[in-house]
Every structure is written in C-alpha cells, then in structure tokens.
Write a protein that holds these residues in place. Structure first.
Motif, PDB file in Angstrom:
ATOM      1  N   ARG A 169     -10.990  -1.966  -7.277  1.00  0.00           N
ATOM      2  CA  ARG A 169      -9.609  -2.260  -7.164  1.00  0.00           C
ATOM      3  C   ARG A 169      -9.650  -3.961  -7.841  1.00  0.00           C
ATOM      4  O   ARG A 169      -8.651  -4.089  -8.413  1.00  0.00           O
ATOM      5  N   GLU A 216     -14.801   0.690  -3.171  1.00  0.00           N
ATOM      6  CA  GLU A 216     -13.360   0.964  -3.483  1.00  0.00           C
ATOM      7  C   GLU A 216     -12.750  -0.614  -3.749  1.00  0.00           C
ATOM      8  O   GLU A 216     -12.019  -0.720  -4.540  1.00  0.00           O
ATOM      9  N   SER A 268       0.731  -1.282  -0.039  1.00  0.00           N
ATOM     10  CA  SER A 268       0.049   0.062  -0.027  1.00  0.00           C
ATOM     11  C   SER A 268       0.801   1.065   0.130  1.00  0.00           C
ATOM     12  O   SER A 268       1.752   1.249   0.591  1.00  0.00           O
TER      13      SER A 268
END
Length: 111
Positions: free
Chosen positions: A109, A105, A25
């Motif tokens: 992704r 989200e 991340s």
C-alpha cells in the motif's frame, strides 16, 4: 518532560497544518457477511483447509505448522471474482497471517 507531552496537541492545532485524510476502506460500514465471509465462505474455507492443512509461510522456513486461515494472496477489495478464485487463496497459520502477511500488505500500500 511535561513540555514533550504537550507538543503533540500544539502541533495538531498549528495554523496552516496540512492533513491528508486516509481514503475510506472498501469495507467501511460492512459486516463480515456483507463482505463475503458468510456461510458459503465458511464451508469453502473448511474444505480448503482440509486439502491444505499447513501454513505456506512456515513451510517456506522449513517449519510444519497447522493452518487456520485461508488468506487471499492478492487483496480482493470486494471483487467477488477474485474473492472466490481459489488460485488466489493460501493457507496460513494465524500468527503468519496477523504479522508477516499484514506487513507485506502494508508495504504494498505504501508504494
């Protein structure tokens, strides 16, 4: 039942098993302040919620719910211009932010 409990560890040890590591991340190892959520953000967040006190997701469903989170519509991923772009902000209640927005989200992704 005992056999099923042991299946997962055996699969993990299976020779030739391919594993795909998740990409790191952008925020890994950073504090919230390092990610931009320091004093300046807290002040901007407070002003935004004063001007936008209701959850936009709840409002779409005809509900009136106080907002407590300023969410970035498009994930900024460390881009400070996008982080501070108020056109990219929306007021959400915590339950909508933590459920509906997270599902959105995750779906983005996976595509």
């Amino acid at each position: 039942m005992a056999r099923l409990k042991n299946l997962r560890p055996r699969l993990a040890e299976a020779p030739g098993r391919l594993t795909v590591a998740a990409p790191a991340s952008w925020r890994a190892g950073m504090t919230s302040t390092q990610r931009g959520y320091g004093y300046r953000w807290q002040q901007a967040r407070e002003r935004y919620l004063l001007d936008n006190p209701l959850c936009v997701f709840c409002a779409r469903r005809g509900m009136t719910t106080a907002a407590s989170v300023v969410d970035h519509k498009v994930a900024h991923q460390g881009d400070q211009a996008l982080f501070w772009d108020q056109d990219n902000w929306q007021a959400l209640c915590k339950p909508c932010h933590d459920s509906e927005k997270q599902r959105q989200e995750a779906a983005e992704r996976s595509h």
